[in-house]
Design an enzyme around this catalytic site. Structure first.
Site, PDB file in Angstrom:
ATOM      1  N   ASP A 185       1.692   6.254   5.480  1.00  0.00           N
ATOM      2  CA  ASP A 185       0.431   5.377   4.906  1.00  0.00           C
ATOM      3  C   ASP A 185       1.294   4.732   3.551  1.00  0.00           C
ATOM      4  O   ASP A 185       0.339   3.916   3.162  1.00  0.00           O
ATOM      5  CB  ASP A 185      -0.909   6.118   4.569  1.00  0.00           C
ATOM      6  CG  ASP A 185      -1.725   5.107   4.786  1.00  0.00           C
ATOM      7  OD1 ASP A 185      -1.825   4.229   5.497  1.00  0.00           O
ATOM      8  OD2 ASP A 185      -3.041   5.606   4.227  1.00  0.00           O
ATOM      9  N   ASP A 191      -2.578  10.030   3.403  1.00  0.00           N
ATOM     10  CA  ASP A 191      -4.049   9.862   3.728  1.00  0.00           C
ATOM     11  C   ASP A 191      -4.701  10.697   4.511  1.00  0.00           C
ATOM     12  O   ASP A 191      -4.598  10.556   5.738  1.00  0.00           O
ATOM     13  CB  ASP A 191      -4.185   8.318   4.143  1.00  0.00           C
ATOM     14  CG  ASP A 191      -5.559   7.906   4.465  1.00  0.00           C
ATOM     15  OD1 ASP A 191      -6.829   8.593   4.027  1.00  0.00           O
ATOM     16  OD2 ASP A 191      -5.716   6.838   5.140  1.00  0.00           O
ATOM     17  N   ARG A 241      -8.190  -0.373   1.164  1.00  0.00           N
ATOM     18  CA  ARG A 241      -8.651  -1.662   0.670  1.00  0.00           C
ATOM     19  C   ARG A 241      -9.263  -1.443  -0.811  1.00  0.00           C
ATOM     20  O   ARG A 241      -9.384  -2.337  -1.633  1.00  0.00           O
ATOM     21  CB  ARG A 241      -9.797  -2.099   1.522  1.00  0.00           C
ATOM     22  CG  ARG A 241     -11.086  -1.152   1.693  1.00  0.00           C
ATOM     23  CD  ARG A 241     -11.803  -1.497   2.786  1.00  0.00           C
ATOM     24  NE  ARG A 241     -11.036  -1.008   4.079  1.00  0.00           N
ATOM     25  CZ  ARG A 241     -11.848  -1.182   5.113  1.00  0.00           C
ATOM     26  NH1 ARG A 241     -13.152  -1.625   5.430  1.00  0.00           N
ATOM     27  NH2 ARG A 241     -11.210  -0.657   6.462  1.00  0.00           N
ATOM     28  N   GLU A 244      -9.754   3.816   2.372  1.00  0.00           N
ATOM     29  CA  GLU A 244      -9.209   3.798   1.114  1.00  0.00           C
ATOM     30  C   GLU A 244      -8.410   2.905   0.593  1.00  0.00           C
ATOM     31  O   GLU A 244      -8.262   2.475  -0.687  1.00  0.00           O
ATOM     32  CB  GLU A 244      -8.898   5.344   0.847  1.00  0.00           C
ATOM     33  CG  GLU A 244      -7.201   5.615   1.061  1.00  0.00           C
ATOM     34  CD  GLU A 244      -6.902   5.326   2.457  1.00  0.00           C
ATOM     35  OE1 GLU A 244      -7.796   5.466   3.450  1.00  0.00           O
ATOM     36  OE2 GLU A 244      -5.604   4.914   2.929  1.00  0.00           O
ATOM     37  N   ASP A 277     -12.315   7.296   3.853  1.00  0.00           N
ATOM     38  CA  ASP A 277     -11.138   6.798   4.791  1.00  0.00           C
ATOM     39  C   ASP A 277     -10.732   5.361   4.669  1.00  0.00           C
ATOM     40  O   ASP A 277      -9.716   5.126   5.164  1.00  0.00           O
ATOM     41  CB  ASP A 277     -11.183   7.497   6.202  1.00  0.00           C
ATOM     42  CG  ASP A 277      -9.814   7.620   6.915  1.00  0.00           C
ATOM     43  OD1 ASP A 277      -8.749   7.561   6.218  1.00  0.00           O
ATOM     44  OD2 ASP A 277      -9.705   7.843   8.128  1.00  0.00           O
ATOM     45  N   LYS A 307       0.954  -1.045   0.036  1.00  0.00           N
ATOM     46  CA  LYS A 307      -0.046  -0.230  -0.046  1.00  0.00           C
ATOM     47  C   LYS A 307       0.965   1.163  -0.007  1.00  0.00           C
ATOM     48  O   LYS A 307       1.742   1.318   0.927  1.00  0.00           O
ATOM     49  CB  LYS A 307      -0.755   0.018   1.255  1.00  0.00           C
ATOM     50  CG  LYS A 307      -1.966   1.302   1.377  1.00  0.00           C
ATOM     51  CD  LYS A 307      -2.681   1.312   2.746  1.00  0.00           C
ATOM     52  CE  LYS A 307      -3.532   2.581   2.900  1.00  0.00           C
ATOM     53  NZ  LYS A 307      -4.348   2.516   3.940  1.00  0.00           N
ATOM     54  N   LYS A 336      -9.899  13.023   8.335  1.00  0.00           N
ATOM     55  CA  LYS A 336      -9.545  12.502   9.481  1.00  0.00           C
ATOM     56  C   LYS A 336      -9.215  13.969  10.660  1.00  0.00           C
ATOM     57  O   LYS A 336      -9.178  14.697  10.136  1.00  0.00           O
ATOM     58  CB  LYS A 336      -7.896  11.959   9.258  1.00  0.00           C
ATOM     59  CG  LYS A 336      -8.106  10.585   8.932  1.00  0.00           C
ATOM     60  CD  LYS A 336      -6.700  10.189   8.575  1.00  0.00           C
ATOM     61  CE  LYS A 336      -6.323   8.670   8.212  1.00  0.00           C
ATOM     62  NZ  LYS A 336      -7.090   7.809   8.868  1.00  0.00           N
TER      63      LYS A 336
HETATM   64  N1  BES Z   1      -4.424   4.438   6.805  1.00  0.00           N
HETATM   65  C1  BES Z   1      -5.314   4.231   7.555  1.00  0.00           C
HETATM   66  C2  BES Z   1      -5.297   3.250   8.741  1.00  0.00           C
HETATM   67  C3  BES Z   1      -4.171   3.578   9.853  1.00  0.00           C
HETATM   68  C4  BES Z   1      -4.785   4.208  10.975  1.00  0.00           C
HETATM   69  C5  BES Z   1      -3.110   3.363   9.941  1.00  0.00           C
HETATM   70  C6  BES Z   1      -3.976   4.660  11.950  1.00  0.00           C
HETATM   71  C7  BES Z   1      -1.889   3.706  10.827  1.00  0.00           C
HETATM   72  C8  BES Z   1      -2.533   4.296  11.869  1.00  0.00           C
HETATM   73  C9  BES Z   1      -6.642   3.592   6.829  1.00  0.00           C
HETATM   74  O1  BES Z   1      -6.548   4.075   5.668  1.00  0.00           O
HETATM   75  C10 BES Z   1      -7.797   4.204   7.312  1.00  0.00           C
HETATM   76  O2  BES Z   1      -8.090   5.221   7.711  1.00  0.00           O
HETATM   77  N2  BES Z   1      -8.720   3.386   8.083  1.00  0.00           N
HETATM   78  C11 BES Z   1      -9.897   3.675   8.579  1.00  0.00           C
HETATM   79  C12 BES Z   1     -10.924   2.467   8.221  1.00  0.00           C
HETATM   80  C13 BES Z   1     -12.323   2.906   8.677  1.00  0.00           C
HETATM   81  C14 BES Z   1     -12.797   4.179   8.065  1.00  0.00           C
HETATM   82  C15 BES Z   1     -12.975   1.712   8.400  1.00  0.00           C
HETATM   83  C16 BES Z   1      -9.539   3.327  10.171  1.00  0.00           C
HETATM   84  O3  BES Z   1      -8.687   2.448  10.708  1.00  0.00           O
HETATM   85  O4  BES Z   1     -10.052   4.271  10.794  1.00  0.00           O
HETATM   86 ZN    ZN Z   2      -4.972   4.801   4.609  1.00  0.00          ZN
HETATM   87 MN    MN Z   3      -7.743   5.880   5.322  1.00  0.00          MN
END
Ligand code: BES
Ligand code: ZN
Ligand code: MN
Length: 496
Positions: free
Chosen positions: A285, A267, A348, A346, A344, A262, A274
């Site tokens: 990210d 992000d 996947r 994204e 967010d 990835k 966020k």
């Molecule tokens: N890149 C983030 C995941 C992440 C969060 C990595 C904190 C490292 C530290 C990912 O893209 C994301 O934002 N995931 C969301 C998914 C949710 C919206 C279902 C998350 O984990 O909040």
């Molecule tokens: Zn992300």
């Molecule tokens: Mn995200």
């Protein structure tokens, strides 16, 4: 008595030796003690140095010893030393060497007998920890330039081949980890998807015999129908770009191993923005992609007898009037439609199209590495990566490599209907998030699993492990899990 200099080739600024409790010296410590007429024994007694773990004593001008500084490290009870305590010892020694800025050291700890690992792994661990402890990221700030420039190990004729092999592996891996960290630590205004792909071109130039690189830009992606991937990049002025790095050192028609990283160079969350607290950390990210870059370096350097395709999935998730939105329905490359609930989620979306794309390589194995979910950090914390797989043998082999190098993973289950059901949508084939954050690492993997039916696949969620924090709370890339995946490939190439 004759002065010892261990002959000229052993001449160093400092020698590091181990002492166990009850004044039991390691082999080399014993020699030094004898030559110095029991100086070591007397001075340790005088200083109440008992050889306990974490005790350390620096001696200057030991009689009859030409090396000016002798560092004695406590190794605890003899026969009880294990890998974990050995690592503590190594770190302690390095902190001391750093404090007095030793540049050149004769390291006599690799031959200590350790309960649960052999000499090869002691050397690998030592070099690995030294790399980690001495790493600095000084591209944008002048930082004091002390570095340890020379480490010598004491070997004998019997084990020289083990040293050669371990050092060869450890140095190649160390250099790859540094490359991963240097790339991952770059700020997002410099390291964008284009930047990532230019780095991979350099790799192809350097290892032109084994590596070729192909870039897929947005025009190509449109032709391929990678609409989920494209949707994520829509709000960014930086073009989305996939770098396909093909490494071949077999030149036959065997199936390749595919590794996907990835590569969200930033992000922001997109329209589902966020919160600002720690949002800067979302420059990491792209750590999965940086790992792929490091790994491809290492296997090229070691010339492993393998066929590996490393894929860097570069993209940026930004809010803008062109951004994709919650509510959008997008047709993925696989033909499945996805209802966007949260922009967010994204990672996947980017990955699902790449997972479809790689079918064309007829892969033997596909592994993706991604900072995919905050939920994985909640589940496993910051020292253990999440492992999810549709194939038991593959996940076992990954766990074996993980234990080999002590780069930890823990398997989470993806065989429970409840989690797949959460991805049901009334108006599209699937939705891009589950009901809540509960079990979010698993629902994310379940989403990916819907696109990986045709091959053996594993997913490593490195959201909690890809970076860590220094003493002053500044974050830096950890280079994980480069060590783990390189070990997986080393094991694979020796077992096949
Ligand atoms: N890149 C983030 C995941 C992440 C969060 C990595 C904190 C490292 C530290 C990912 O893209 C994301 O934002 N995931 C969301 C998914 C949710 C919206 C279902 C998350 O984990 O909040
Ligand atoms: Zn992300
Ligand atoms: Mn995200």
């Amino acid at each position: 008595m004759e002065k010892i200099n261990f002959t000229k080739k052993y001449k160093s600024e400092c020698i590091v030796i181990g002492m166990f409790e009850k004044y039991q010296f390691s082999c080399i410590a014993d020699i030094i003690n004898k030559i110095s007429n029991n100086y070591i024994l007397n001075i340790t007694k005088k200083n109440n140095f008992k050889g306990k773990i974490n005790q350390i004593l620096m001696l200057y001008e030991v009689p009859n010893i030409l090396i000016k500084k002798v560092l004695i490290i406590g190794c605890g009870i003899k026969d009880k030393l294990n890998r974990e305590t050995n690592k503590i010892i190594i770190k302690k020694v390095i902190n001391q060497l750093k404090e007095i800025e030793i540049k050149d050291v004769l390291w006599c700890l690799t031959n200590l007998i350790i309960k649960n690992i052999d000499l090869y792994w002691n050397i690998r661990d030592t070099i690995n920890i030294i790399e980690d402890k001495f790493y600095i990221f000084n591209k944008f700030k002048k930082i004091k330039k002390y570095k340890l420039s020379l480490i010598k190990f004491n070997t004998n004729d019997n084990n020289i081949e083990i040293y050669k092999k371990a050092i060869k592996h450890a140095i190649a891996i160390k250099i790859g980890i540094i490359k991963t960290k240097n790339l991952a630590n770059l700020p997002p205004n410099i390291c964008n998807p284009k930047y990532l792909s230019l780095e991979t071109y350099k790799l192809a130039e350097k290892y032109s015999k084994n590596i070729s690189v192909k870039i897929i830009n947005e025009i190509e992606m449109k032709k391929l129908g990678m609409n989920a991937y494209l949707a994520v990049g829509n709000g960014s002025k930086n073009e989305s770009m996939i770098s396909i790095i093909k490494y071949d050192n077999l030149f036959d028609n065997s199936q390749p191993i595919v590794l996907i990283g990835k590569g969200l160079t930033f992000d922001s969350g997109g329209i589902s923005l966020k919160p600002s607290l720690n949002m800067d950390e979302m420059k990491y990210d792209m750590c999965g992609a940086a790992c792929i870059y490091g790994i491809m370096n290492i296997i090229s350097e070691l010339k492993l007898p393998l066929k590996v395709i490393g894929i860097i999935a570069g993209c940026e998730n930004m809010p803008d009037s062109n951004s994709f939105r919650p509510g959008d329905i997008i047709k993925t490359m696989s033909g499945k439609t996805v209802e966007i609930i949260n922009t967010d989620a994204e990672g996947r979306l980017v990955l699902c199209d790449v997972l479809t794309y790689v079918n064309k390589f007829n892969p033997s194995i596909v592994i993706d590495i991604a900072t995919l979910t905050g939920a994985c950090v909640v589940a496993l914390g910051n020292n253990i990566s999440g492992l999810m797989s549709n194939n038991l043998k593959l996940s076992k082999n990954i766990m074996k490599a993980s234990l080999d190098v002590d780069d930890r993973v823990w398997e989470l289950p993806i065989n429970d209907k409840n989690y797949y059901n959460q991805l049901k949508s009334d108006i599209a084939d699937i939705r891009n998030t589950g009901n809540s954050n509960a079990g979010g690492a698993i629902t994310a993997a379940c989403f990916l699993a819907k696109f990986t039916k045709q091959y053996k696949w594993a997913h490593i969620d490195i959201a909690g492990t890809a970076w860590n924090y220094s003493e002053n709370n500044k974050s830096f890339s950890s280079g994980r899990p480069v060590n783990l995946l390189c070990q997986f490939l080393l094991n694979y190439s020796y077992n096949n």
